[in-house]
Structure formats: structure tokens, C-alpha cells
Design a protein around this motif. Structure first.
Motif, PDB file in Angstrom:
ATOM      1  N   TYR A 239      74.790  46.466  19.130  1.00 22.90           N
ATOM      2  CA  TYR A 239      73.773  45.551  18.180  1.00 22.90           C
ATOM      3  C   TYR A 239      74.026  43.907  18.591  1.00 22.90           C
ATOM      4  O   TYR A 239      75.134  43.563  18.605  1.00 22.90           O
ATOM      5  CB  TYR A 239      74.165  45.448  16.625  1.00 22.90           C
ATOM      6  CG  TYR A 239      73.739  46.978  16.243  1.00 22.90           C
ATOM      7  CD1 TYR A 239      72.594  47.270  15.811  1.00 22.90           C
ATOM      8  CD2 TYR A 239      74.660  47.754  16.016  1.00 22.90           C
ATOM      9  CE1 TYR A 239      72.053  48.380  15.203  1.00 22.90           C
ATOM     10  CE2 TYR A 239      74.355  49.236  15.630  1.00 22.90           C
ATOM     11  CZ  TYR A 239      73.105  49.243  15.223  1.00 22.90           C
ATOM     12  OH  TYR A 239      72.578  50.762  14.944  1.00 22.90           O
ATOM     13  N   LEU A 240      72.646  43.219  19.095  1.00 28.75           N
ATOM     14  CA  LEU A 240      72.948  41.880  19.342  1.00 28.75           C
ATOM     15  C   LEU A 240      72.710  41.199  18.052  1.00 28.75           C
ATOM     16  O   LEU A 240      72.320  41.713  17.097  1.00 28.75           O
ATOM     17  CB  LEU A 240      71.635  41.666  20.180  1.00 28.75           C
ATOM     18  CG  LEU A 240      71.477  42.242  21.671  1.00 28.75           C
ATOM     19  CD1 LEU A 240      70.202  42.477  21.952  1.00 28.75           C
ATOM     20  CD2 LEU A 240      72.283  41.434  22.457  1.00 28.75           C
ATOM     21  N   ILE A 241      73.509  39.922  17.934  1.00 30.97           N
ATOM     22  CA  ILE A 241      73.713  39.116  16.782  1.00 30.97           C
ATOM     23  C   ILE A 241      72.656  37.757  17.211  1.00 30.97           C
ATOM     24  O   ILE A 241      72.416  37.538  18.224  1.00 30.97           O
ATOM     25  CB  ILE A 241      74.847  38.914  16.282  1.00 30.97           C
ATOM     26  CG1 ILE A 241      75.682  37.998  17.256  1.00 30.97           C
ATOM     27  CG2 ILE A 241      75.486  39.987  15.979  1.00 30.97           C
ATOM     28  CD1 ILE A 241      76.882  37.141  16.784  1.00 30.97           C
ATOM     29  N   SER A 242      72.034  37.198  15.919  1.00 31.42           N
ATOM     30  CA  SER A 242      71.268  36.167  16.382  1.00 31.42           C
ATOM     31  C   SER A 242      72.188  34.899  16.660  1.00 31.42           C
ATOM     32  O   SER A 242      73.336  34.758  16.207  1.00 31.42           O
ATOM     33  CB  SER A 242      70.408  35.800  15.343  1.00 31.42           C
ATOM     34  OG  SER A 242      71.338  35.465  14.171  1.00 31.42           O
ATOM     35  N   HIS A 310      79.961  37.091  23.072  1.00 39.50           N
ATOM     36  CA  HIS A 310      79.276  36.535  21.777  1.00 39.50           C
ATOM     37  C   HIS A 310      78.265  37.448  21.323  1.00 39.50           C
ATOM     38  O   HIS A 310      77.668  36.914  20.030  1.00 39.50           O
ATOM     39  CB  HIS A 310      78.824  34.984  22.122  1.00 39.50           C
ATOM     40  CG  HIS A 310      78.000  34.872  23.001  1.00 39.50           C
ATOM     41  ND1 HIS A 310      76.881  35.333  23.197  1.00 39.50           N
ATOM     42  CD2 HIS A 310      78.100  34.251  24.249  1.00 39.50           C
ATOM     43  CE1 HIS A 310      76.354  35.090  24.361  1.00 39.50           C
ATOM     44  NE2 HIS A 310      76.945  34.083  24.941  1.00 39.50           N
ATOM     45  N   ARG A 311      77.700  38.216  21.987  1.00 39.33           N
ATOM     46  CA  ARG A 311      76.558  39.087  21.665  1.00 39.33           C
ATOM     47  C   ARG A 311      75.555  38.386  21.151  1.00 39.33           C
ATOM     48  O   ARG A 311      74.543  39.053  20.677  1.00 39.33           O
ATOM     49  CB  ARG A 311      77.041  40.067  20.177  1.00 39.33           C
ATOM     50  CG  ARG A 311      78.256  40.733  20.474  1.00 39.33           C
ATOM     51  CD  ARG A 311      78.980  41.070  19.046  1.00 39.33           C
ATOM     52  NE  ARG A 311      78.005  41.942  18.424  1.00 39.33           N
ATOM     53  CZ  ARG A 311      78.084  42.488  17.153  1.00 39.33           C
ATOM     54  NH1 ARG A 311      78.927  41.867  16.388  1.00 39.33           N
ATOM     55  NH2 ARG A 311      77.320  43.054  16.519  1.00 39.33           N
ATOM     56  N   VAL A 312      75.105  37.171  21.757  1.00 34.55           N
ATOM     57  CA  VAL A 312      73.859  36.639  21.746  1.00 34.55           C
ATOM     58  C   VAL A 312      73.060  36.760  22.901  1.00 34.55           C
ATOM     59  O   VAL A 312      73.518  36.643  24.015  1.00 34.55           O
ATOM     60  CB  VAL A 312      74.105  35.118  21.254  1.00 34.55           C
ATOM     61  CG1 VAL A 312      72.610  34.409  20.905  1.00 34.55           C
ATOM     62  CG2 VAL A 312      74.831  35.131  19.956  1.00 34.55           C
ATOM     63  N   GLY A 313      71.596  36.997  23.157  1.00 35.19           N
ATOM     64  CA  GLY A 313      70.751  36.879  24.209  1.00 35.19           C
ATOM     65  C   GLY A 313      70.986  38.364  24.955  1.00 35.19           C
ATOM     66  O   GLY A 313      71.447  39.228  24.342  1.00 35.19           O
ATOM     67  N   MET A 314      70.918  37.858  26.306  1.00 38.35           N
ATOM     68  CA  MET A 314      71.001  39.096  27.254  1.00 38.35           C
ATOM     69  C   MET A 314      72.377  39.756  27.084  1.00 38.35           C
ATOM     70  O   MET A 314      73.271  39.167  27.581  1.00 38.35           O
ATOM     71  CB  MET A 314      70.639  38.621  28.736  1.00 38.35           C
ATOM     72  CG  MET A 314      70.317  39.919  29.413  1.00 38.35           C
ATOM     73  SD  MET A 314      69.936  39.620  30.974  1.00 38.35           S
ATOM     74  CE  MET A 314      71.102  38.703  31.970  1.00 38.35           C
TER      75      MET A 314
END
Ligand SMILES: [Zn+2]
Ligand SMILES: [Zn+2]
Length: 438
Positions: A239-242, A310-314
Motif C-alpha cells: 500500500y502506498l501512502i500519500s 517512505h512508501r510515497v510515489g513510485m
């Protein structure tokens, strides 16, 4: 009288500005990369691949040596002078200044540089040596496309499918163009570590990544008329985060939280891990189908596997998984940065003449006037850009006069080019660029 003078200047500027729209697409293809991993030693040893070198004194704007050189030792001398010893036969001394070293002759053209007795690294382009912190700092003035040939394989697995490497090349190019002022008005634009993007020079180059760079030459992602904030990370865990959840600050539309895959299937990054580990990736629906990044609350889902970054973006493992299944670079980028579009920098557009790199000294994009207001949220030293907002209030009479002064001092290009360089800034998406300087 003073008012009259200012009004005249305004009128001249208005005329000069007519028909000129500032654009990040005009960015120079030469980027100044600080070789911070070499430190600031008392001396560097430089070896040109061809056995010939040109030495250019940037402070005096003149070439000072051009000829044979197997080994050049640049060191700090008494009184802060720089000493340049060529093959132990010729020594040159310069007052504290910036010296540019370029290999001369036929390909392959590169320079090896090492600090003291340490390991040497080879770089394309020109190496600039500048006094810094009591020692010397090396800066590589390199074509951004050559820079990417080293960054792409340093940032993503060298075994990645072509589409993932192409997506990485576009994301890294965009990141560089957007972050050209990350180190302020300093001696270099980006550094060679994870703080900006990892750049160890030629040693890391591989054919597959160089092809990916070539196939995407000049392409960047944009959103609302600015280079997009193409942050990327190793593995999101499913899951990506914002960006807002990760770093707070303003919401960025294309950096939202969503499942990293197609509903009912395993996340793309599980496929990426399997691909890297040489395990079968299995089958997913046809690539063009159902590829919609549906928003999700970022903290309500259990991760599918261990995450890194960091799980943001690609998600890079996700990009590898998508590439392995058959998605294209464009589809990968559309999934991880939804709503962005691909644009081509002017230097890569046929028929548009680059206005920078043919002249000496090498000129890089100029830094516009900025205020110190942080652009967004808390500063995250590894990922968030430190670009600052160009405040309208920061542009009073004095900055206008300074602007005019710098334009008239510009050595190359027309006044219009000077203005364009001066007022271009890679702003945050949603913030307008300085089209109107008055
Ligand atoms: Zn940096
Ligand atoms: Zn992922």
C-alpha cells in the motif's frame, strides 16, 4: 527622477519580456553535481582518459593550459592558492578560484579523480575544482543524460525489466530538473549521495540502463505546468501512502495513498520481488486493464510484506513487477503518479537549438530570487525538496534593479534569454511559475 528611471527600466523589461514565457523545459542539459563523497581533501589527482587535458580558469574566464597530461595533481598551496602540477614537469599557481579540467581528444572521454591515496572514480564531462572548507571540492559538470546513465543503475536493480528502467530514468530526470536548486546558490546543484540521487560516475553504468536513458531522452513528468515531485522508494509493502501522510504539508494530488496493484490480485511489488528472485511472476489481467489507482485511507491496511522506504510515489519493486507482467514505462508512471503527463525538455526536441553548452565557460541555469519560506511541511532530509517559494513580496524595486544588473552582466545570450534563465524556477505543483515578473 528616480521614479522616472525605474519606470524606464520597467518599460525596457516589458518589451524584453514580450513573447518570452519562462519554462522549465528550457533547462540547461549541463548539471553541476557535487562530488561530496570525495570529501574536501588537500589535493586531488586527476587523470584524463586521453592523456591530454584542457585547464580553464573560470574566475578569469580563460583557458590556461591545453596539452599533454597523464597525471595532474591539484592541491592547496600557501596563502590559499591552488597549485596545479602537470606530470611533475610543470607547475601552475592560481589565486583562490574555480578551475575546470576537461579531457581533450577522441572518445572515450573521461577523467579519473581521486582524493589522496583513496580509490579513484571516473566521470564524464568536466571536473571543476573549487577551494572549500580549507580543502578542495570537486564538482562534475556533466550532461544530464550522462548523469542519468549512472543514476538509474545506482537507484534501481540492474536486473529490472526495460520498462521499469525507463520509468526510473524519467522519474530520476524529473527529480533532478525539479531539484536543481536544492543546494541553494552553492557551488553545485545536486550532490552525489542519497540526499539527492546516487551518482558514482562511470563505474556503475550498464548497457541496459544507458539504453533506457537514451529511449527516454529529455522526457520528464509534469503536473500543472511544473516538473512533478517524482519521489520514489524501494518497496511499499503493498500500500502506498500519500505525501501528506508521510510528511504532512499540502496535499499533492498524484502522491495519494492507494493499493499497489489491481484489486483482488497480489500487489505489483510482490511480483517485483519474485522477479528479482528469479521466481515465476504468474499471470495478471492484460496490462491495459483496470489500471486505476483507487484512493485508500493510508493507515487502515495491513502490509502484504516488509516495506523499505517512505512508501510515497513510485514503488520500485512495484515498477519491476509491472514491467515483468508487461506494462510499459508510461503505464507504470501513470499508475504511480496519476494525472501527470510526459513532456520533453527543449534540448531533446529536434529543431530547437540548445542555447547553453556550445559556449565556454559552461553555463548552468541561474538561480532566481527566492524567499526563505519553506515550500511544504516539515523538511525531510532524504526526500522532500528544499525548494523555496518565490514570494511576490520578495520582488520589490531593489530586486528588479539587481535583476537588470545581472542581465546586463550576462556574458552569453540575449537579454531575453537572460530573463528566461533568471526567472525560471521548478516550483511546487499548483504554484505558478514566475511568468510575470512585475
Ligand atoms: Zn543533495
Ligand atoms: Zn509496492
Amino acid at each position: 527622477m528616480y521614479n522616472f528611471f525605474v519606470r524606464c527600466l520597467l518599460a525596457i523589461l516589458l518589451v524584453a519580456c514580450t513573447g518570452v514565457e519562462a519554462s522549465y523545459l528550457d533547462a540547461s542539459r549541463i548539471v553541476r553535481v557535487g562530488l561530496t563523497k570525495l570529501g574536501t581533501p588537500q589535493s586531488f589527482t586527476i587523470e584524463p582518459s586521453t592523456g591530454f587535458i584542457e585547464l580553464f580558469n573560470k574566475s578569469k574566464n580563460q583557458a590556461v593550459y591545453s596539452g599533454k597530461a597523464a597525471t595532474v595533481v591539484v592541491s592547496i598551496f600557501q596563502g590559499g592558492k591552488i597549485k596545479v602540477a602537470i606530470d611533475n614537469r610543470k607547475s601552475l599557481y592560481y589565486e583562490s578560484s574555480e578551475l575546470l579540467f576537461s579531457p581533450l581528444g577522441k572518445n572515450p572521454l573521461n577523467l579519473k579523480i581521486k582524493a589522496g591515496g583513496k580509490k579513484s572514480f571516473a566521470y564524464r564531462g568536466t571536473i571543476s575544482v573549487i577551494p572549500d572548507k580549507g580543502g578542495l571540492l570537486a564538482v562534475n559538470l556533466v550532461d544530464i543524460e550522462d548523469y542519468l546513465k549512472s543514476v538509474v543503475p545506482s537507484e534501481i536493480s540492474t536486473r529490472s525489466p526495460d520498462a521499469a528502467q525507463e520509468a526510473q530514468a524519467i522519474a530520476a530526470r524529473t527529480y533532478a530538473i525539479r531539484n536543481l536548486f536544492r543546494h541553494g546558490q552553492g557551488k553545485y546543484q545536486v550532490c552525489d549521495t542519497v540526499h539527492c540521487q546516487v551518482y558514482p560516475g562511470i563505474v556503475k553504468e550498464i548497457a541496459a540502463a544507458s539504453r533506457a536513458v537514451k529511449r527516454t531522452e529529455g522526457q520528464i513528468l509534469s503536473f500543472s505546468g511544473s516538473p512533478a515531485n517524482t519521489v520514489y522508494h524501494s518497496n511499499c509493502g503493498g500500500y502506498l501512502i500519500s505525501s501528506k501522510a508521510a510528511w504532512s504539508g499540502t496535499e499533492i494530488k498524484y502522491l495519494s495513498s492507494h493499493f499497489d496493484g489491481i484489486s483482488g490480485q497480489e500487489p505489483f511489488c510482490s511480483y517485483g520481488i519474485r522477479f528479482r528472485k528469479n521466481q515465476p511472476t504468474g499471470k495478471l489481467p492484460a496490462p491495459a486493464k483496470d489500471l486505476i489507482a483507487k484512493p485508500l485511507p493510508w493507515n487502515t491496511r495491513k502490509l502484504h510484506h516488509k516495506n523499505f522506504g517512505h512508501r510515497v510515489g513510485m514503488c520500485q519493486d512495484g515498477a519491476i513487477g509491472m514491467g515483468a507482467i508487461g506494462y510499459s514505462a508510461r503505464q507504470i508512471l501513470a499508475f504511480y503518479y496519476p494525472g501527470t503527463r510526459i513532456e520533453t525538455l527543449n534540448y531533446a526536441v529536434p529543431g530547437i537549438k540548445p542555447h547553453i553548452e556550445t559556449e565556454k565557460p559552461l553555463v548552468v541555469a541561474m538561480k532566481p530570487a527566492v524567499s526563505s519560506t519553506p515550500l511544504e511541511g516539515p523538511f525531510n532530509p532524504t526526500q522532500i525538496s528544499t525548494l523555496t517559494r518565490n514570494s511576490r513580496t520578495n520582488r520589490g524595486k531593489s530586486s528588479l534593479l539587481e535583476t537588470l544588473k545581472s542581465i546586463s552582466n550576462a556574458k552569453s545570450g540575449s537579454a531575453a534569454t537572460g530573463i528566461r534563465k533568471m526567472f525560471w524556477t521548478p516550483a511546487q505543483p499548483g504554484l505558478s511559475r514566475q511568468r510575470n515578473i512585475l
